[in-house]
Design an enzyme around this catalytic site. Structure first.
Site, short mmCIF file in Angstrom:
data_model
loop_
_atom_site.label_atom_id
_atom_site.label_comp_id
_atom_site.label_asym_id
_atom_site.label_seq_id
_atom_site.Cartn_x
_atom_site.Cartn_y
_atom_site.Cartn_z
N HIS A 1 -4.64 -2.35 1.98
CA HIS A 1 -3.26 -2.33 2.46
C HIS A 1 -3.32 -2.16 3.97
O HIS A 1 -4.40 -2.08 4.54
CB HIS A 1 -2.45 -1.22 1.77
N GLY A 2 -2.20 -2.10 4.61
CA GLY A 2 -2.15 -2.08 6.07
C GLY A 2 -3.02 -1.03 6.73
O GLY A 2 -3.69 -1.29 7.72
#
Length: 164
Positions: free
Chosen positions: A15-16
Site C-alpha cells: 500500500h502507499g
C-alpha cells in the site's frame, strides 16, 4: 547476493506507506510479497505487480514456500528486499526455512476479538507473541511494532509486558 533489508507483516501487503516511506527508508530495490492466496489469484497478483511497477522497484509475488526456495537457490539475486507477509505465522516459517532476517516489523494486523492491541495498527494473541519471542530468542530477529517510519517504535519487550 541479495539481502532482506526489511521484513514486514502487514495484512494489507503493498500500500502507499510501503511503496513510499518504507522502501526509501530501508534502501530497498525490490519488494517481495510471500502470500499463497495472492500468488494463486491472478487478479490480485496483477494489481500488486502493477502498483509496484510504478515505483521503479522490482516486485515479485511468491508462494510462501517460494520465498524460501528463491533464497536457497539464488539468495534473492542482488536485490535489497522488503519481504512482506500477511501473517506472523507465515513470516516465521520463512525465517525457519533459512531466509536470514535481522529486523521484523509488524505494521498492520487488524484488531479482532481476543487480540491484544500493541499499537493502534497491530493486534496479536498470546500464541503469536510466543512465536515472536521464539524468533528473537532462537533466530536473533529484532522484532518491533511500527506502522510507518515516523511513528513510535514499540519493542517486543514492551509488547511482552502487555501480556503479563
Amino acid at each position: 547476493m541479495g539481502k532482506v533489508v526489511l521484513a514486514r507483516v502487514d495484512a494489507r501487503l503493498i500500500h502507499g506507506q510501503v511503496m513510499t516511506s518504507l522502501s526509501k527508508s530501508a534502501g530497498a530495490t525490490a519488494i517481495f510479497v510471500a502470500d499463497n492466496p495472492t500468488a494463486y489469484d491472478d487478479f490480485t497478483k496483477n494489481i500488486i505487480l502493477g502498483a509496484g511497477s510504478r515505483t521503479g522497484l522490482k516486485v515479485r509475488v511468491l508462494k510462501e514456500d517460494g520465498a524460501v526456495r528463491y533464497w536457497n537457490d539464488r539468495q534473492y539475486d542482488d536485490y535489497n528486499v522488503i519481504l512482506l507477509t500477511k501473517s506472523i505465522e507465515v513470516m516465521a516459517e520463512i525465517i525457519k526455512g533459512g531466509v536470514p532476517i535481522k529486523n521484523l516489523n509488524l505494521g498492520g494486523i487488524p484488531q479482532k476479538p481476543g487480540l491484544t492491541s500493541i499499537i493502534k495498527e497491530v493486534s496479536i494473541d498470546k500464541n503469536q507473541l510466543d512465536i515472536l519471542v521464539d524468533l528473537r530468542d532462537n533466530y536473533g530477529v529484532n522484532v518491533y511494532f511500527q506502522a510507518i517510519p515516523s511513528s513510535r517504535k514499540v519493542s517486543l519487550e514492551e509488547a511482552e509486558r502487555m501480556f503479563d
